[in-house]
Motif scaffolding. Sequence first.
Motif, PDB file in Angstrom:
ATOM      1  N   VAL A   4      41.758  61.521   1.871  1.00 54.60           N
ATOM      2  CA  VAL A   4      41.218  62.667   1.131  1.00 54.60           C
ATOM      3  C   VAL A   4      42.262  63.250   0.170  1.00 54.60           C
ATOM      4  O   VAL A   4      43.393  63.546   0.561  1.00 54.60           O
ATOM      5  N   ASN A   5      41.838  63.388  -1.075  1.00 53.63           N
ATOM      6  CA  ASN A   5      42.675  64.024  -2.095  1.00 53.63           C
ATOM      7  C   ASN A   5      41.907  65.150  -2.750  1.00 53.63           C
ATOM      8  O   ASN A   5      40.694  65.054  -2.951  1.00 53.63           O
ATOM      9  N   LYS A   6      42.651  66.198  -3.059  1.00 60.81           N
ATOM     10  CA  LYS A   6      42.043  67.357  -3.700  1.00 60.81           C
ATOM     11  C   LYS A   6      43.035  67.930  -4.710  1.00 60.81           C
ATOM     12  O   LYS A   6      44.227  68.076  -4.397  1.00 60.81           O
ATOM     13  N   TYR A   7      42.540  68.214  -5.887  1.00 60.82           N
ATOM     14  CA  TYR A   7      43.360  68.843  -6.930  1.00 60.82           C
ATOM     15  C   TYR A   7      42.756  70.176  -7.312  1.00 60.82           C
ATOM     16  O   TYR A   7      41.535  70.307  -7.358  1.00 60.82           O
ATOM     17  N   PHE A   8      43.595  71.166  -7.591  1.00 57.14           N
ATOM     18  CA  PHE A   8      43.159  72.347  -8.337  1.00 57.14           C
ATOM     19  C   PHE A   8      43.802  72.197  -9.704  1.00 57.14           C
ATOM     20  O   PHE A   8      45.024  72.371  -9.838  1.00 57.14           O
ATOM     21  N   GLY A   9      43.026  71.805 -10.700  1.00 57.02           N
ATOM     22  CA  GLY A   9      43.617  71.479 -12.005  1.00 57.02           C
ATOM     23  C   GLY A   9      44.533  70.281 -11.839  1.00 57.02           C
ATOM     24  O   GLY A   9      44.110  69.243 -11.339  1.00 57.02           O
ATOM     25  N   LYS A  15      46.880  65.573  -0.105  1.00 56.44           N
ATOM     26  CA  LYS A  15      47.425  64.266  -0.513  1.00 56.44           C
ATOM     27  C   LYS A  15      47.150  63.209   0.546  1.00 56.44           C
ATOM     28  O   LYS A  15      47.769  63.214   1.613  1.00 56.44           O
ATOM     29  N   ASP A  16      46.198  62.342   0.243  1.00 55.44           N
ATOM     30  CA  ASP A  16      45.891  61.199   1.125  1.00 55.44           C
ATOM     31  C   ASP A  16      45.781  61.607   2.594  1.00 55.44           C
ATOM     32  O   ASP A  16      46.471  61.055   3.446  1.00 55.44           O
ATOM     33  N   ILE A  17      44.918  62.571   2.851  1.00 52.20           N
ATOM     34  CA  ILE A  17      44.795  63.078   4.224  1.00 52.20           C
ATOM     35  C   ILE A  17      43.935  62.136   5.071  1.00 52.20           C
ATOM     36  O   ILE A  17      42.789  61.851   4.741  1.00 52.20           O
ATOM     37  N   ASP A  18      44.521  61.631   6.148  1.00 53.53           N
ATOM     38  CA  ASP A  18      43.786  60.903   7.181  1.00 53.53           C
ATOM     39  C   ASP A  18      43.861  61.754   8.443  1.00 53.53           C
ATOM     40  O   ASP A  18      44.958  62.056   8.907  1.00 53.53           O
ATOM     41  N   SER A  38      44.292  75.894   4.483  1.00 58.40           N
ATOM     42  CA  SER A  38      42.965  76.481   4.243  1.00 58.40           C
ATOM     43  C   SER A  38      42.085  75.530   3.446  1.00 58.40           C
ATOM     44  O   SER A  38      40.894  75.383   3.737  1.00 58.40           O
ATOM     45  N   THR A  39      42.655  74.869   2.468  1.00 62.32           N
ATOM     46  CA  THR A  39      41.873  73.925   1.658  1.00 62.32           C
ATOM     47  C   THR A  39      41.354  72.792   2.536  1.00 62.32           C
ATOM     48  O   THR A  39      40.208  72.344   2.390  1.00 62.32           O
ATOM     49  N   LEU A  40      42.179  72.344   3.475  1.00 60.65           N
ATOM     50  CA  LEU A  40      41.737  71.306   4.415  1.00 60.65           C
ATOM     51  C   LEU A  40      40.520  71.786   5.204  1.00 60.65           C
ATOM     52  O   LEU A  40      39.490  71.107   5.270  1.00 60.65           O
ATOM     53  N   CYS A  41      40.621  72.985   5.785  1.00 59.55           N
ATOM     54  CA  CYS A  41      39.489  73.535   6.558  1.00 59.55           C
ATOM     55  C   CYS A  41      38.257  73.696   5.667  1.00 59.55           C
ATOM     56  O   CYS A  41      37.152  73.316   6.047  1.00 59.55           O
ATOM     57  N   ARG A  42      38.462  74.290   4.506  1.00 60.27           N
ATOM     58  CA  ARG A  42      37.327  74.580   3.626  1.00 60.27           C
ATOM     59  C   ARG A  42      36.645  73.303   3.150  1.00 60.27           C
ATOM     60  O   ARG A  42      35.432  73.292   2.934  1.00 60.27           O
ATOM     61  N   ASN A  45      33.871  71.951   5.728  1.00 58.22           N
ATOM     62  CA  ASN A  45      32.466  72.384   5.660  1.00 58.22           C
ATOM     63  C   ASN A  45      31.995  72.582   4.220  1.00 58.22           C
ATOM     64  O   ASN A  45      31.037  73.278   3.957  1.00 58.22           O
ATOM     65  N   ARG A  46      32.739  71.900   3.342  1.00 57.74           N
ATOM     66  CA  ARG A  46      32.331  71.771   1.939  1.00 57.74           C
ATOM     67  C   ARG A  46      32.267  73.089   1.179  1.00 57.74           C
ATOM     68  O   ARG A  46      31.442  73.263   0.307  1.00 57.74           O
ATOM     69  N   LEU A  47      33.142  74.021   1.575  1.00 58.50           N
ATOM     70  CA  LEU A  47      33.348  75.195   0.736  1.00 58.50           C
ATOM     71  C   LEU A  47      34.205  74.786  -0.461  1.00 58.50           C
ATOM     72  O   LEU A  47      34.247  75.486  -1.468  1.00 58.50           O
ATOM     73  N   GLU A  48      34.915  73.651  -0.326  1.00 63.25           N
ATOM     74  CA  GLU A  48      35.618  73.035  -1.453  1.00 63.25           C
ATOM     75  C   GLU A  48      35.141  71.588  -1.547  1.00 63.25           C
ATOM     76  O   GLU A  48      34.913  70.946  -0.521  1.00 63.25           O
ATOM     77  N   THR A  49      35.022  71.087  -2.756  1.00 65.99           N
ATOM     78  CA  THR A  49      34.712  69.662  -2.917  1.00 65.99           C
ATOM     79  C   THR A  49      36.025  68.897  -2.973  1.00 65.99           C
ATOM     80  O   THR A  49      37.064  69.459  -3.346  1.00 65.99           O
ATOM     81  N   ILE A  50      35.985  67.626  -2.600  1.00 70.43           N
ATOM     82  CA  ILE A  50      37.201  66.808  -2.669  1.00 70.43           C
ATOM     83  C   ILE A  50      37.086  65.850  -3.854  1.00 70.43           C
ATOM     84  O   ILE A  50      35.985  65.600  -4.355  1.00 70.43           O
ATOM     85  N   ASP A  51      38.240  65.353  -4.308  1.00 70.67           N
ATOM     86  CA  ASP A  51      38.235  64.491  -5.493  1.00 70.67           C
ATOM     87  C   ASP A  51      38.179  63.017  -5.136  1.00 70.67           C
ATOM     88  O   ASP A  51      37.680  62.211  -5.910  1.00 70.67           O
ATOM     89  N   SER A  52      38.700  62.651  -3.973  1.00 72.53           N
ATOM     90  CA  SER A  52      38.534  61.273  -3.526  1.00 72.53           C
ATOM     91  C   SER A  52      38.683  61.233  -2.020  1.00 72.53           C
ATOM     92  O   SER A  52      39.144  62.184  -1.387  1.00 72.53           O
TER      93      SER A  52
END
Length: 237
Positions: A4-9, A15-18, A38-42, A45-52
Motif C-alpha cells: 500500500v502506497n499513499k501520497y498527499f501531493g 510506503k509499501d505497507i504490508d 492515522s493515515t494507515l487507520c483511515r 475504512n476508506r476515509l482516505e483512498t490509497i494510490d497503489s
Amino acid sequence: MRGVNKYFGTHHVLKDIDLDVHKGEVVIVIGPSGSGKSTLCRSINRLETIDSGEIRIDGVLLPEEGKALAKLRSDVGMVFQAFNLFAHKTVLENVTLAPIKVHKLSKKDAEKRAMELLTRVGVADHANKLPAQLSGGQQQRVAIARSLAMDPKLILLDEPTSALDPEMINEVLDVMIGLARSGMTMVVVTHEMGFAKKAADRVVFMSDGAIVEQSPPDQFFSAPKSDRAKDFLSKIL
Ligand code: ADP
Ligand code: MG
C-alpha cells in the motif's frame, strides 16, 4: 494490506505497507508524529483512498462506493482522538442511530442493545444526557459503545486516550483491555505502554511512512531491533 502506497501531493505518507491483522488479534501501531499512523487507520475504512496496493477485509477488496462502502464502514468501527459524538443527540441516540439506520433494527431492539453496551462501558446512568454533559473519558467510552453497536469485525482506535486528562485515561484503557480480552480484533494507535503490555499481541512500529519493525510488546519495549525504534523509545520512556 499489500504494497500500500499513499501520497498527499508529492508527500509519500504510506510506503509499501504490508500488514496482516488476524481475527481476534490486537495490534498496536506506534511511531513518531507524522509517521503515517492515522493515515494507515483511515485508509482501512476508506476515509482516505490509497494510490497503489491492496487492502482486503476477509479476503474482499475495500469497496469504492455505495452500499458496499456503507457495509464496510459498519464492519470496521473507528474511534478517534476527539470523541466525535453527535453533539445534539443524547448518549443513547448516539449509540442507536446507526443500528436503526444501517442495520434496520427496531428502536426498541436498538435501545435494548445500546443499554447493554453502555452498561458494559460503565456509562448507562448517563444514557439520556447530551455528550457535553459527560467527561472526556465518559464520552470516549460512549464512542466505543457506539462503534460496538454495529457488531464490527474490526475496531480501529486512533490515539483514543491522548486528548484525555490523565485521571480519565485508565477508565478508557480498562474498557479497551476488556474489549481485547473479549476477542475483538483491534488496531490501536497508542503510546500507552501499559495497554500495549497487557493487551497487545503485536507492536507495529512506523517511521516516515514505513513499517520499520513488528514484534511482541515485551520484545519491542525491552529490545527494539532498529535504531529508529530505539531512538523513539528513548524519547517516550
Ligand atoms: P501520524 O498519525 O503518525 O501522526 P498522519 O497519518 O496523520 O501521521 O500523517 C502522516 C503525514 O501525512 C504527515 O506528514 C501529515 O502532515 C500528512 N498528512 C496527513 N493528512 C493529510 C492531508 N489530509 N493532507 C495533506 N497531508 C496530510
Ligand atoms: Mg495520528
